[in-house]
Enzyme design. Sequence first.
Site, PDB file in Angstrom:
ATOM      1  N   LYS A  53      44.830  38.759  -8.337  1.00 15.60           N
ATOM      2  CA  LYS A  53      44.351  37.368  -8.346  1.00 15.60           C
ATOM      3  C   LYS A  53      43.692  37.052  -9.693  1.00 15.60           C
ATOM      4  CE  LYS A  53      44.038  37.440  -3.378  1.00 15.60           C
ATOM      5  NZ  LYS A  53      43.266  37.830  -2.188  1.00 15.60           N
ATOM      6  N   GLN A  97      37.194  38.573  -0.370  1.00 16.55           N
ATOM      7  CA  GLN A  97      38.324  39.437  -0.011  1.00 16.55           C
ATOM      8  C   GLN A  97      38.053  40.129   1.328  1.00 16.55           C
ATOM      9  OE1 GLN A  97      41.281  39.674  -1.830  1.00 16.55           O
ATOM     10  NE2 GLN A  97      41.969  40.817  -0.047  1.00 16.55           N
ATOM     11  N   ASP A 120      40.983  29.629   0.612  1.00 10.75           N
ATOM     12  CA  ASP A 120      41.757  30.429   1.572  1.00 10.75           C
ATOM     13  C   ASP A 120      42.061  29.601   2.827  1.00 10.75           C
ATOM     14  OD1 ASP A 120      42.588  32.944   0.872  1.00 10.75           O
ATOM     15  OD2 ASP A 120      40.657  33.910   1.281  1.00 10.75           O
TER      16      ASP A 120
END
Length: 287
Positions: A53, A97, A120
Amino acid sequence: MSATLIKGSEISKKIKEELKVEIANLKENNIIPGLATILVGEDEASKVYVGVKEKTCKELGIYSERINLSAATTETELLAIIERLNKDPKIHGILVQLPLPKNFDETKVLYAIEPGKDVDAFHPVNVGKLMLGAPDYLPCTPHGIQQLLIRSGIETDGAEVVVVGRSNIVGKPIANMLIQRSKKGANATVTICHTGTRDIASHTRRADILIVAAGKPKTITADMVKEGVVVIDVGVNRLETGLAGDVDFETVKEKASAITPVPGGVGPMTIAMLMYNTVQSAKKQAR
Ligand code: NAP
């Protein structure tokens, strides 16, 4: 029949090229999209995902702030960092994460992210908006799947779609997106299968489009699909022989009209759509 490969690695490159143009336009207005990634603990796979990322941010010219925390970090400390990032104007997207170490309440942490920076799209506000058909952000993996279908010219309007898996990250949101009224990449009839489904093959054999997110290799074998099916394999399983999806690729590809490979299918699309959400968030600030 041997299936056409749906190459997420190539489609994601095209999306990233499109994003570079949007990012250049934003820079002309002195806005640089910014993404903060928070990694707690030493999970090796998570380190790799966060690294990819960060690398993609650099490639596209997105400002990236990587926060590495030891597993000894307390939940209160993590929540304070999220609170700081929620207020930081340089940051348009915040990504924690997953999975978090066991001592963290994952729900509490994800709910602490300001919904406008929840790139997200896991916050209940964003989940709810998706279900109502008015999303600000689409979750990255399901959005990647939808883009693979649209950009490969696969018709979803009126199609029989079967999704194997009902996770909050993949199965439920992709099913929700595909039943929306829009004829572009949606308007499908969707069945969701899971471990409580009595006869999975009786459903998967009906599918025009089969989306598999079970997390187990060879969940789908050739006898479970019809000729001409389009198969999207979301699974990522680390085997001794390398990475494998959830579909028995070698046999299913002989019956399918199109299929995603693993690796090089859904994976790169997930990253591209994360970048897309970060840019959309920055554009909102510009407006
Ligand atoms: P998850 O939370 O473990 O959910 C798996 C789902 O599959 C559950 O709903 C489970 O049913 C169902 N399932 C498992 N075995 C099944 C079987 N034999 N028949 C029918 N249903 C079955 O997994 P996830 O987060 O959705 O991820 C799924 C896979 O996709 C994993 O391999 C993951 O690594 C991969 N993934 C890839 C990406 C990417 O970017 N490429 C992104 C996210 C996930 P129950 O609910 O009944 O237990």
